[in-house]
Write an enzyme that holds these catalytic residues in place. Sequence first.
Site, PDB file in Angstrom:
ATOM      1  N   SER A 126       1.066  -1.854   0.016  1.00 17.89           N
ATOM      2  CA  SER A 126       0.257  -0.153  -0.191  1.00 17.89           C
ATOM      3  C   SER A 126       1.005   1.318  -0.037  1.00 17.89           C
ATOM      4  CB  SER A 126      -0.629   0.186   1.132  1.00 17.89           C
ATOM      5  OG  SER A 126      -1.149   1.298   1.255  1.00 17.89           O
TER       6      SER A 126
ATOM      7  N   TYR B  24      -1.843   0.072  10.565  1.00 21.65           N
ATOM      8  CA  TYR B  24      -2.155  -0.733   9.118  1.00 21.65           C
ATOM      9  C   TYR B  24      -1.435  -0.532   8.101  1.00 21.65           C
ATOM     10  CZ  TYR B  24      -4.376  -1.198   4.495  1.00 21.65           C
ATOM     11  OH  TYR B  24      -4.377  -1.622   3.052  1.00 21.65           O
TER      12      TYR B  24
HETATM   13  P1  NAI Z   1     -11.938  -6.233   0.178  1.00 24.56           P
HETATM   14  O1  NAI Z   1     -12.293  -5.867   1.203  1.00 24.56           O
HETATM   15  O2  NAI Z   1     -12.642  -5.448  -0.913  1.00 24.56           O
HETATM   16  O3  NAI Z   1     -10.952  -6.654  -0.193  1.00 24.56           O
HETATM   17  C1  NAI Z   1     -10.083  -7.660   1.012  1.00 24.56           C
HETATM   18  C2  NAI Z   1     -10.663  -9.233   0.875  1.00 24.56           C
HETATM   19  O4  NAI Z   1      -9.885 -10.416   1.784  1.00 24.56           O
HETATM   20  C3  NAI Z   1     -12.041  -9.447   1.026  1.00 24.56           C
HETATM   21  O5  NAI Z   1     -12.669 -10.284   0.346  1.00 24.56           O
HETATM   22  C4  NAI Z   1     -12.375  -9.862   2.513  1.00 24.56           C
HETATM   23  O6  NAI Z   1     -13.228 -10.779   2.706  1.00 24.56           O
HETATM   24  C5  NAI Z   1     -10.185 -10.656   2.833  1.00 24.56           C
HETATM   25  N1  NAI Z   1     -10.269 -11.107   3.824  1.00 24.56           N
HETATM   26  C6  NAI Z   1      -9.769 -10.579   4.881  1.00 24.56           C
HETATM   27  N2  NAI Z   1      -9.513 -11.232   5.683  1.00 24.56           N
HETATM   28  C7  NAI Z   1      -9.341 -11.897   5.795  1.00 24.56           C
HETATM   29  C8  NAI Z   1      -9.192 -13.357   5.706  1.00 24.56           C
HETATM   30  N3  NAI Z   1      -8.557 -13.685   7.316  1.00 24.56           N
HETATM   31  N4  NAI Z   1      -9.098 -15.023   5.135  1.00 24.56           N
HETATM   32  C9  NAI Z   1      -9.091 -14.881   4.251  1.00 24.56           C
HETATM   33  N5  NAI Z   1      -9.989 -13.871   3.634  1.00 24.56           N
HETATM   34  C10 NAI Z   1      -9.788 -12.564   3.995  1.00 24.56           C
HETATM   35  O7  NAI Z   1     -10.141  -4.544  -0.245  1.00 24.56           O
HETATM   36  P2  NAI Z   1      -9.472  -3.758  -1.356  1.00 24.56           P
HETATM   37  O8  NAI Z   1      -9.543  -2.601  -1.396  1.00 24.56           O
HETATM   38  O9  NAI Z   1     -10.113  -4.910  -2.400  1.00 24.56           O
HETATM   39  O10 NAI Z   1      -8.720  -5.359  -0.897  1.00 24.56           O
HETATM   40  C11 NAI Z   1      -7.212  -5.833  -1.280  1.00 24.56           C
HETATM   41  C12 NAI Z   1      -6.183  -5.497  -0.789  1.00 24.56           C
HETATM   42  O11 NAI Z   1      -5.751  -4.409  -1.078  1.00 24.56           O
HETATM   43  C13 NAI Z   1      -5.714  -5.819   1.015  1.00 24.56           C
HETATM   44  O12 NAI Z   1      -4.663  -6.369   1.468  1.00 24.56           O
HETATM   45  C14 NAI Z   1      -5.434  -4.184   0.773  1.00 24.56           C
HETATM   46  O13 NAI Z   1      -4.640  -3.980   2.525  1.00 24.56           O
HETATM   47  C15 NAI Z   1      -4.779  -3.829   0.208  1.00 24.56           C
HETATM   48  N6  NAI Z   1      -4.943  -2.129  -0.370  1.00 24.56           N
HETATM   49  C16 NAI Z   1      -6.428  -1.348  -0.293  1.00 24.56           C
HETATM   50  C17 NAI Z   1      -6.364  -0.430  -0.487  1.00 24.56           C
HETATM   51  C18 NAI Z   1      -7.697   0.567  -1.377  1.00 24.56           C
HETATM   52  O14 NAI Z   1      -7.274   1.537  -1.120  1.00 24.56           O
HETATM   53  N7  NAI Z   1      -8.557  -0.176  -1.206  1.00 24.56           N
HETATM   54  C19 NAI Z   1      -5.055   0.826  -0.810  1.00 24.56           C
HETATM   55  C20 NAI Z   1      -3.882   0.048  -0.351  1.00 24.56           C
HETATM   56  C21 NAI Z   1      -3.655  -1.878  -0.610  1.00 24.56           C
END
Ligand code: NAI
Length: 250
Positions: free
Chosen positions: A141, A154
């Site tokens: 990130s 975070y």
């Molecule tokens: P999101 O919440 O849609 O996706 C995260 C996914 O990970 C969800 O499907 C959630 O159920 C799953 N998840 C969480 N804990 C879990 C576990 N213990 N076991 C299995 N699955 C699990 O959000 P997003 O934004 O798509 O996030 C994806 C990645 O991108 C994350 O690592 C986040 O930190 C990273 N990220 C997101 C940013 C943003 O602004 N949305 C910016 C920078 C990084």
Amino acid sequence: MENKTVIVTGGSTGIGKATALAFAKNGYNVVISGRNNKAGEEALKEIKETGAEALFVATDVTNELDVVNLISKTKDTFKTIDVFVNNAGIAGATEGFLADSSEQNLRSLFETNVIGVFFGMKHAIKSMQEAGGGSIVNLASIAGLNGIPYAAQYCASKHAVVGLTKAAAVEYATQGIRINAIAPGAIKTDILKSAIESGSYSEETIAAIHPMKRLGTVEDIANGIYYLGSSESPFMTGHVLAVDGGYNAQ
Ligand code: NAI
């Protein structure tokens, strides 16, 4: 077109789903994992509509046995794992500045964002060693490269992802295993929506910190992940690719 296989953890929503679709459209077999069976099956349907072979495996990335099962189910169905995307992650609670934040929140962030990524890397690497190579992409990130207020915990978890990425990239560089990370700016997904709903940030203030004055899209990030994970970047390893509307250039 490739006849290769990708695993995307947390692939039912947000950046993970867009990444699964990007690989599917490029001919990959796609395995998505997540904790919620309903969301997983819905995303699976969408991925299969591209014509790709696809599988959902219920997985909590904080549980090592679940991660081992994810790898072994993938190998049973598609033989090898060419690309592993460690996408599953959480934002944690927004508790204020560091002195007002809790140990519990820090532990929970590290459990998913660091130990979950460690399990994925560990078992994907073992499988890739058996197969003679592969590629791993970890979700860092802008918070893995910079200090962001209200997000010290975070930030710490995403800096740790960068550390795991760089050290492992050096360790496995001669074994045909490339390990890179992507550092997205703010992307409008469920993670960000909950931070906005908590009242700490508004969409406008978040957009304003990016020189492009907008949030990124899930496709912006999925394209970067595809580039790093696929054979389009054969001489890249240990790299952290910022896809952030210019945030890191400031
Ligand atoms: P999101 O919440 O849609 O996706 C995260 C996914 O990970 C969800 O499907 C959630 O159920 C799953 N998840 C969480 N804990 C879990 C576990 N213990 N076991 C299995 N699955 C699990 O959000 P997003 O934004 O798509 O996030 C994806 C990645 O991108 C994350 O690592 C986040 O930190 C990273 N990220 C997101 C940013 C943003 O602004 N949305 C910016 C920078 C990084």
